[in-house]
Design an enzyme around this catalytic site. Sequence first.
Site, PDB file in Angstrom:
ATOM      1  N   SER A   1      -6.814  -5.353  -6.145  1.00  0.00           N
ATOM      2  CA  SER A   1      -8.087  -5.944  -5.209  1.00  0.00           C
ATOM      3  C   SER A   1      -9.028  -5.940  -6.405  1.00  0.00           C
ATOM      4  O   SER A   1      -9.195  -5.242  -7.438  1.00  0.00           O
ATOM      5  CB  SER A   1      -8.252  -5.319  -3.986  1.00  0.00           C
TER       6      SER A   1
ATOM      7  N   LEU B   1      11.567 -20.037  -4.627  1.00  0.00           N
ATOM      8  CA  LEU B   1      10.626 -19.381  -4.259  1.00  0.00           C
ATOM      9  C   LEU B   1       9.196 -19.247  -4.981  1.00  0.00           C
ATOM     10  O   LEU B   1       9.439 -19.356  -6.176  1.00  0.00           O
ATOM     11  CB  LEU B   1      11.190 -18.076  -4.057  1.00  0.00           C
TER      12      LEU B   1
ATOM     13  N   ASP C   1       0.875  -1.240   0.055  1.00  0.00           N
ATOM     14  CA  ASP C   1       0.024   0.032  -0.074  1.00  0.00           C
ATOM     15  C   ASP C   1       0.978   1.204   0.081  1.00  0.00           C
ATOM     16  O   ASP C   1       1.942   1.222   0.514  1.00  0.00           O
ATOM     17  CB  ASP C   1      -0.707   0.033   1.382  1.00  0.00           C
TER      18      ASP C   1
ATOM     19  N   ARG D   1     -10.946   2.716  -9.577  1.00  0.00           N
ATOM     20  CA  ARG D   1     -10.111   3.609  -9.800  1.00  0.00           C
ATOM     21  C   ARG D   1     -10.104   4.202 -11.244  1.00  0.00           C
ATOM     22  O   ARG D   1     -10.918   3.765 -12.144  1.00  0.00           O
ATOM     23  CB  ARG D   1      -8.893   3.473  -9.771  1.00  0.00           C
TER      24      ARG D   1
ATOM     25  N   LEU E   1      -7.412  -5.208   7.076  1.00  0.00           N
ATOM     26  CA  LEU E   1      -7.087  -6.523   6.038  1.00  0.00           C
ATOM     27  C   LEU E   1      -7.814  -6.181   4.768  1.00  0.00           C
ATOM     28  O   LEU E   1      -7.182  -6.556   3.605  1.00  0.00           O
ATOM     29  CB  LEU E   1      -7.748  -7.847   6.379  1.00  0.00           C
TER      30      LEU E   1
ATOM     31  N   TRP F   1       2.762   8.023  -2.307  1.00  0.00           N
ATOM     32  CA  TRP F   1       4.096   8.397  -2.518  1.00  0.00           C
ATOM     33  C   TRP F   1       4.353   9.478  -3.711  1.00  0.00           C
ATOM     34  O   TRP F   1       5.142  10.426  -3.663  1.00  0.00           O
ATOM     35  CB  TRP F   1       4.713   6.954  -2.438  1.00  0.00           C
TER      36      TRP F   1
ATOM     37  N   ARG G   1       1.723  -5.101   6.090  1.00  0.00           N
ATOM     38  CA  ARG G   1       0.698  -4.059   5.364  1.00  0.00           C
ATOM     39  C   ARG G   1       1.573  -2.648   5.460  1.00  0.00           C
ATOM     40  O   ARG G   1       2.062  -2.361   6.495  1.00  0.00           O
ATOM     41  CB  ARG G   1      -0.585  -3.973   5.795  1.00  0.00           C
TER      42      ARG G   1
ATOM     43  N   HIS H   1       2.941   3.647  -8.915  1.00  0.00           N
ATOM     44  CA  HIS H   1       2.885   2.279  -9.261  1.00  0.00           C
ATOM     45  C   HIS H   1       4.146   1.662  -9.839  1.00  0.00           C
ATOM     46  O   HIS H   1       4.499   0.356  -9.567  1.00  0.00           O
ATOM     47  CB  HIS H   1       1.657   2.125 -10.083  1.00  0.00           C
TER      48      HIS H   1
HETATM   49  C1  V0D Z   1       1.025  -1.726  -8.617  1.00  0.00           C
HETATM   50  C2  V0D Z   1       2.800  -2.176  -6.026  1.00  0.00           C
HETATM   51  C3  V0D Z   1       4.135  -6.330 -10.295  1.00  0.00           C
HETATM   52  C4  V0D Z   1       1.255  -2.514  -5.947  1.00  0.00           C
HETATM   53  C5  V0D Z   1       3.401  -2.959  -7.121  1.00  0.00           C
HETATM   54  C6  V0D Z   1      -2.156  -5.633 -12.034  1.00  0.00           C
HETATM   55  C7  V0D Z   1       0.608  -1.742  -7.152  1.00  0.00           C
HETATM   56  C8  V0D Z   1       3.400  -2.444  -8.479  1.00  0.00           C
HETATM   57  C9  V0D Z   1       2.993  -6.837 -10.767  1.00  0.00           C
HETATM   58  C10 V0D Z   1       2.934  -8.353 -11.414  1.00  0.00           C
HETATM   59  C11 V0D Z   1       1.625  -3.918  -9.688  1.00  0.00           C
HETATM   60  C12 V0D Z   1       1.851  -8.927 -11.342  1.00  0.00           C
HETATM   61  C13 V0D Z   1       1.550 -10.407 -11.761  1.00  0.00           C
HETATM   62  C14 V0D Z   1       2.731 -10.689 -12.515  1.00  0.00           C
HETATM   63  C15 V0D Z   1       4.024 -10.204 -12.440  1.00  0.00           C
HETATM   64  C16 V0D Z   1       4.115  -8.879 -11.965  1.00  0.00           C
HETATM   65  C17 V0D Z   1       1.986  -6.045 -10.535  1.00  0.00           C
HETATM   66  C18 V0D Z   1      -0.227  -5.225 -10.446  1.00  0.00           C
HETATM   67  C19 V0D Z   1       0.219  -4.027  -9.874  1.00  0.00           C
HETATM   68  C20 V0D Z   1      -1.699  -5.278 -10.812  1.00  0.00           C
HETATM   69  F1  V0D Z   1       2.834 -12.144 -13.017  1.00  0.00           F
HETATM   70  N1  V0D Z   1       3.715  -5.107  -9.680  1.00  0.00           N
HETATM   71  N2  V0D Z   1       2.324  -4.966  -9.957  1.00  0.00           N
HETATM   72  N3  V0D Z   1       0.632  -6.147 -10.943  1.00  0.00           N
HETATM   73  N4  V0D Z   1       2.018  -2.655  -8.996  1.00  0.00           N
END
Ligand code: V0D
Length: 258
Positions: free
Chosen positions: A83, A149, A38, A89, A213, A43, A206, A55
């Site tokens: 989510s 992992l 979050d 959004r 949650l 940021w 978190r 993001h």
């Molecule tokens: C934005 C912070 C990696 C949270 C991290 C679609 C919000 C960066 C993935 C990712 C997001 C997802 C699946 C995958 C590989 C990478 C990602 C989303 C948002 C939402 F197989 N970062 N990330 N997916 N953010």
Amino acid sequence: MLNKLKLWKDKNHSSNLRERIIAIRNQQVPSHVAIIMDGNGRWAKKRALPRIAGHHEGMKVVRKITKLANELGINTLTLYAFSTENWKRPKNEVDYLMKLPEEFLGTFLPELIDENVQVKMIGYKDKLPEHTRRSIEKAMNETQNNTGLILNFALNYGSRAEILEAVKRTVTDCKSGIMDINELNEDLFSNYLMTKGLEDPDLLIRTSGEIRLSNFMLWQLAYTEFWFTDVLWPDFEEKHLLEAIEVFQNRQRRFGGV
Ligand code: V0D
């Protein structure tokens, strides 16, 4: 700051991290760590940048933390990336978010394969754009025989919907006779959840100061240790994950016992 002093500090800092990693590895490492990532929007706002910049920065942190989790010997890292509520959004933000898996995997999949990481996903895949789903499925396929992992992304995930879906399929199986309702127990029910085959998380983190949650893994977190921090996800560093695990290990030592 003087360059020499900065170099000395960097060197010292990383040797401090190395020592902490070794100490952590010598004790009970949480097998499954889940993180609600979050604070990306906040940021960006603090820097007068568009939310998508947050993001993007957050995505780079995912890479850093995955690497460390692997080094620490964590078995499963679940990251809450999107989510079922996030569809509300602005469209441009959602569109951008849906490009992040491709960008992430385009850049990092070769390294993940190199590090023996298995990519997995929980959440409703069918509602994702075709391009997003395909790139994730490709990564899952290419890493399915890896033994390191498990990097598990929660994407378009919501826990109440997951539980309700599981209840419906349980009832269907009871009606059709595949399952005997008198035999149904917690373990058997768990197999109907999206996390089938994964352990329950030992530690939940978190970021960004929110202490709730938000419909994340309600069933799976029943016995999990929680660790909250005010640090925003794009500012989350190796030392923060180490701190969370050190706190976890101290709690285990004090209360784990017999
Ligand atoms: C934005 C912070 C990696 C949270 C991290 C679609 C919000 C960066 C993935 C990712 C997001 C997802 C699946 C995958 C590989 C990478 C990602 C989303 C948002 C939402 F197989 N970062 N990330 N997916 N953010």
